[in-house]
Design an enzyme around this catalytic site. Structure first.
Site, mmCIF file in Angstrom:
data_model
loop_
_atom_site.group_PDB
_atom_site.id
_atom_site.type_symbol
_atom_site.label_atom_id
_atom_site.label_comp_id
_atom_site.label_asym_id
_atom_site.label_seq_id
_atom_site.Cartn_x
_atom_site.Cartn_y
_atom_site.Cartn_z
ATOM 1 N N LEU A 85 0.823 -1.215 0.000
ATOM 2 C CA LEU A 85 0.000 0.000 0.000
ATOM 3 C C LEU A 85 0.853 1.258 0.000
ATOM 4 O O LEU A 85 0.406 2.312 -0.468
ATOM 5 C CB LEU A 85 -0.928 0.005 1.220
ATOM 6 C CG LEU A 85 -1.839 -1.214 1.377
ATOM 7 C CD1 LEU A 85 -2.722 -1.057 2.610
ATOM 8 C CD2 LEU A 85 -2.691 -1.421 0.136
ATOM 9 N N GLU A 123 3.789 5.453 7.178
ATOM 10 C CA GLU A 123 4.959 5.671 6.322
ATOM 11 C C GLU A 123 5.689 6.965 6.681
ATOM 12 O O GLU A 123 6.929 7.024 6.629
ATOM 13 C CB GLU A 123 4.545 5.672 4.844
ATOM 14 C CG GLU A 123 3.861 4.406 4.360
ATOM 15 C CD GLU A 123 4.671 3.139 4.598
ATOM 16 O OE1 GLU A 123 5.910 3.241 4.754
ATOM 17 O OE2 GLU A 123 4.067 2.058 4.648
ATOM 18 N N HIS A 145 8.051 6.314 9.347
ATOM 19 C CA HIS A 145 9.333 5.797 8.857
ATOM 20 C C HIS A 145 10.239 6.926 8.368
ATOM 21 O O HIS A 145 11.455 6.892 8.582
ATOM 22 C CB HIS A 145 9.101 4.809 7.718
ATOM 23 C CG HIS A 145 8.603 3.466 8.146
ATOM 24 N ND1 HIS A 145 9.136 2.771 9.204
ATOM 25 C CD2 HIS A 145 7.611 2.674 7.630
ATOM 26 C CE1 HIS A 145 8.519 1.607 9.335
ATOM 27 N NE2 HIS A 145 7.575 1.525 8.395
ATOM 28 N N HIS A 174 9.117 -0.307 12.823
ATOM 29 C CA HIS A 174 7.963 -1.134 13.140
ATOM 30 C C HIS A 174 8.033 -1.566 14.602
ATOM 31 O O HIS A 174 9.120 -1.755 15.146
ATOM 32 C CB HIS A 174 7.926 -2.385 12.259
ATOM 33 C CG HIS A 174 7.566 -2.104 10.843
ATOM 34 N ND1 HIS A 174 8.171 -2.734 9.779
ATOM 35 C CD2 HIS A 174 6.647 -1.269 10.297
ATOM 36 C CE1 HIS A 174 7.648 -2.299 8.643
ATOM 37 N NE2 HIS A 174 6.714 -1.409 8.936
ATOM 38 N N ASP A 176 10.658 -1.719 18.743
ATOM 39 C CA ASP A 176 11.009 -0.539 17.945
ATOM 40 C C ASP A 176 12.041 0.326 18.661
ATOM 41 O O ASP A 176 12.220 1.489 18.313
ATOM 42 C CB ASP A 176 9.759 0.270 17.607
ATOM 43 C CG ASP A 176 9.130 0.913 18.828
ATOM 44 O OD1 ASP A 176 9.446 0.496 19.951
ATOM 45 O OD2 ASP A 176 8.317 1.845 18.652
ATOM 46 N N VAL A 188 11.964 1.552 21.601
ATOM 47 C CA VAL A 188 11.325 2.575 22.426
ATOM 48 C C VAL A 188 10.576 1.855 23.543
ATOM 49 O O VAL A 188 9.733 1.001 23.271
ATOM 50 C CB VAL A 188 10.353 3.444 21.600
ATOM 51 C CG1 VAL A 188 9.632 4.443 22.493
ATOM 52 C CG2 VAL A 188 11.105 4.168 20.482
ATOM 53 N N THR A 239 6.661 1.665 23.999
ATOM 54 C CA THR A 239 6.035 0.803 22.992
ATOM 55 C C THR A 239 6.518 -0.608 23.283
ATOM 56 O O THR A 239 7.644 -0.953 22.959
ATOM 57 C CB THR A 239 6.453 1.208 21.562
ATOM 58 O OG1 THR A 239 6.190 2.573 21.364
ATOM 59 C CG2 THR A 239 5.708 0.384 20.531
#
Length: 712
Positions: A185, A224, A227, A233, A248, A250, A253
């Site tokens: 996508l 995106e 990124h 991710h 990721d 972090v 998260t």
């Protein structure tokens, strides 16, 4: 060395997790860049490893004001409007971005309570640029008409790209193909992998949530853009010992093992190191193991994406401070240079004229409506010019013009506003055809031998300027010329080029069929080239589809050829026939019928076409008797031989006699040359043919007659 080994391990986890369900192609694009530039991998790994250490030490900045404004330029790559999106949809996509990055999205209420304290306001605003790279006014949108919108990859970036140190480039396309096993996508290029292609490529139906993207929510773009600002991710590093060195990278998260969260299954808890790690300046907010944060924009959640975290915000702000390209884009100086600084009053950009429609056709006295697709600054005036039309000019956006006389006519459009104007001249854009047939369909055969006759009779419509259908004199099924298109030089899938015949009187033929010889060999097994045949009863204004042929129908064999295919013998040609029962009854009985041979690219090889002809018996008894007296087969049925007698009433420049089987394939050529005004006799050895029904055809300077032959 340990850092490099650790990062290499992370990269292998990231790549092994790339599945067929992946809609983000960012990691695959990165791997493609590494393949093309082996030194880039080491540079990227070293740079990102150092950055991960810096980013982990950044403190969260307080919310409350916009700290960074990012100028966007939208390069909308489309093909004649396919893949095009409106200014309204572009604005809607930017709305989604600004809501998501600044915690203004209404669905933060759906975030689970354990994660709500960590939802971040990034203090970033995305704005369309109002000044182009040389300082001229712009609305921040560029349209480019190109087939590269289909199966788009990094090649679209060379079509239109503004300075990546001043603008965040966005390429909106119809669809994407970067070698993914699934449906991509969108994909981004991270700043650490180089500035040349920095930005993102995304499908038109994923930008925003309205019009073309009405089935989407715009979160593909949010993901995106993350990124582009170095966010990984949520599953990039998999599970590890420490939260700041896995997932990721972090801690607020929670690390996640893989991308298996498309279903928003809130019971997922794929890593057990959620409470491990963190440093004093960036403490770990979790004291116990927690579920996977499926709400995070950098995951693969379906309808549950609704948040970034404060740790991700800190990482992005660290990237802005440490990545030259991000620091440049977000600088106060660049805000002024790109016209997005607060208080700046943008100047009006001049319009850019565009017309997507290709050549127009009509009969004398017929009317044609013209459409324009201009963009840029607001349009205030239209000035159309129509030589040969009535009226001969118009100030309407979509005028309707009548043409009284046959001929080919130019059209000119000029659009203007207070900032300036732009114009386009379309040469021989309008084709007004004489009512009534130019030729009888009985025995009609276009062999492409005579260039003057072909150019005077047939019209070529080239939708993309090159390559195009054209007459070739270096190979043919019979004679010395044919029609061809250099399809091997094209990668523009779905493009269509057309050859349109003169008007034919089909009522001269009883139950007519249409045949031609085609030579084609696939470039690879997945080619989707098509040859379409259509007919028109109104001088080409509208078309009736008769047949759509795929390579399985017209390729002479199942082999492939990566080089330029040129047929070397008649064995590499295939006769294709549209039976009478497949032809519209109005077409079969029409007195003013045009045919179109349309080639639709599908990534394949060259296509060669010869002897476009109308088959069938003459409808008038006097024509049939005269021709039958000049063309005799005996004995019929035949066992060993059959005699063929042809008696031209005048010299014939191009004479052909050949035998076809019941499916229209030529199995024997009896004669190909010229004839004087005499009786010609030929003997056909039927022992070379299997028992069955055949058709013997004689063509005398385009006049054709076929007779059934029974071989026993």
């Amino acid at each position: 060395m340990k850092k490099l080994l650790f990062f290499t391990l992370i990269m292998s986890v990231m790549l092994s997790g790339y599945s067929q369900g992946d809609w983000c192609g960012t990691q695959l694009n990165l791997e493609n860049l590494f393949k093309n530039d082996p030194e880039l991998r080491a540079k990227y790994e070293s740079k990102l490893s150092a950055f991960n250490k810096i980013a982990a030490q950044q403190r969260t900045l307080k919310s409350g004001q916009i700290l960074y404004r990012i100028p966007l330029v939208i390069h909308n790559i489309h093909y004649n409007g396919d893949g095009l999106i409106s200014k309204t949809q572009i604005d809607d996509g930017i709305r989604v971005l600004n809501e998501d990055f600044n915690k203004r999205n209404a669905d933060t209420t759906s975030v689970r309570n354990i994660f709500k304290p960590h939802i971040a306001d990034f203090q970033m605003e995305f704005v369309l640029a109002t000044k182009d790279p040389v300082g001229n006014p712009t609305n921040g949108i560029k349209r480019i008409n190109s087939h590269l919108t289909y199966g788009a990859n990094n090649s679209v970036k060379s079509l239109s790209r503004w300075d990546p140190f001043s603008y965040l480039n966005v390429w909106i396309v119809k669809n994407i193909d970067i070698g993914s096993p699934g449906t991509t996508l969108g994909y981004a290029q991270m700043p650490a992998s180089g500035s040349t292609g920095f930005g993102l490529v995304v499908r038109a139906d994923e930008w925003g949530s309205i019009e073309v993207a009405q089935s989407a929510d715009g979160r593909t773009v949010t993901h995106e853009i993350g990124h582009c600002f170095t966010l990984e991710h949520t599953f990039s590093g998999g599970c590890g010992s420490w939260c700041h060195a896995s997932g990721d990278f972090v801690c607020d998260t929670p690390p996640q093992f893989d991308d298996n969260n498309n279903s928003c299954n809130f019971n997922l808890n794929t890593c057990s190191n959620d409470a491990s790690g963190g440093i004093a300046s960036r403490p770990n907010p979790y004291t116990t193991n927690v579920p996977d944060q499926l709400e995070n924009y950098m995951g693969y959640g379906d309808v549950c994406l609704a948040m970034f975290t404060n740790g991700q915000k800190a990482r992005v702000h660290a990237a802005i401070s440490n990545e030259l390209i991000l620091d440049s884009i977000t600088s106060t100086y660049n805000e002024i240079q790109t016209g997005i600084n607060v208080g700046h009053v943008a100047a009006m950009p001049k319009p850019i004229v565009e017309i997507f429609d290709f050549d127009k056709f009509a009969c004398p006295g017929g009317s044609i409506t013209f459409n324009e697709n201009s963009y840029g600054g607001p349009l205030t005036t239209y000035q159309w010019t129509f030589p040969g039309g009535s009226p001969s000019s118009s100030t309407s956006a979509n005028p309707t013009i009548t043409y009284a006389n046959p001929g080919n006519y130019d059209v000119k459009l000029k659009v203007s506003n207070a900032a300036g104007s732009d114009s386009v001249l379309l040469t021989n854009y309008v084709h007004i055809n004489t009512v009534g047939a130019k030729y009888s369909a009985f025995n009609y055969n276009e062999s492409f031998e005579d260039p003057v006759k072909f150019n005077g009779d047939w019209v070529i419509i080239d939708e993309y300027f090159a390559p195009t259908l054209e007459r070739s004199s270096f190979t043919s099924f019979s004679g010395s010329a044919c029609l061809w298109i250099n399809n091997n030089a094209s990668v523009f899938k779905t493009s269509k080029d057309q050859a349109i015949s003169p008007s034919l009187k089909m009522s001269d033929v009883i139950n007519p069929s249409v045949s031609m010889e085609i030579a084609y060999r696939r470039r690879n097994s997945s080619n989707t080239d098509k040859v379409n045949v259509k007919a028109s009863l109104d001088c080409g204004k509208t078309w009736i589809s008769l047949i759509t042929m795929t390579p399985a129908f017209f390729a002479f064999d199942n082999a492939t050829s990566s080089g330029n295919f040129v047929p070397a013998s008649q064995a590499q040609w295939k006769t294709v026939t549209i039976p009478a029962q497949f032809i519209n009854s109005a077409v079969k009985t029409g007195d003013n019928v045009k045919f179109m041979i349309e080639v639709e690219y599908g990534g394949g090889n060259n296509i060669w076409i010869d002897n476009f002809r109308i088959n069938g018996q003459a409808s008038g008894i006097e024509n049939r008797v005269a021709l039958e007296n000049d063309f005799i087969l005996y004995p019929n049925p035949a066992t060993d031989i059959v005699n063929i007698t042809v008696n031209p009433i005048s010299p014939v420049k191009n004479a052909k006699i050949y035998v076809q089987n019941v499916v229209g394939k030529t199995v024997k050529e009896v004669f190909n040359g010229s004839m004087s005004k005499n009786e010609f006799k030929f003997v056909l050895n039927t022992n070379e043919l299997s028992s069955g029904i055949y058709f013997v055809t004689t063509v005398l300077d385009g006049k054709r007659m076929s007779k059934k032959l029974i071989v026993r």
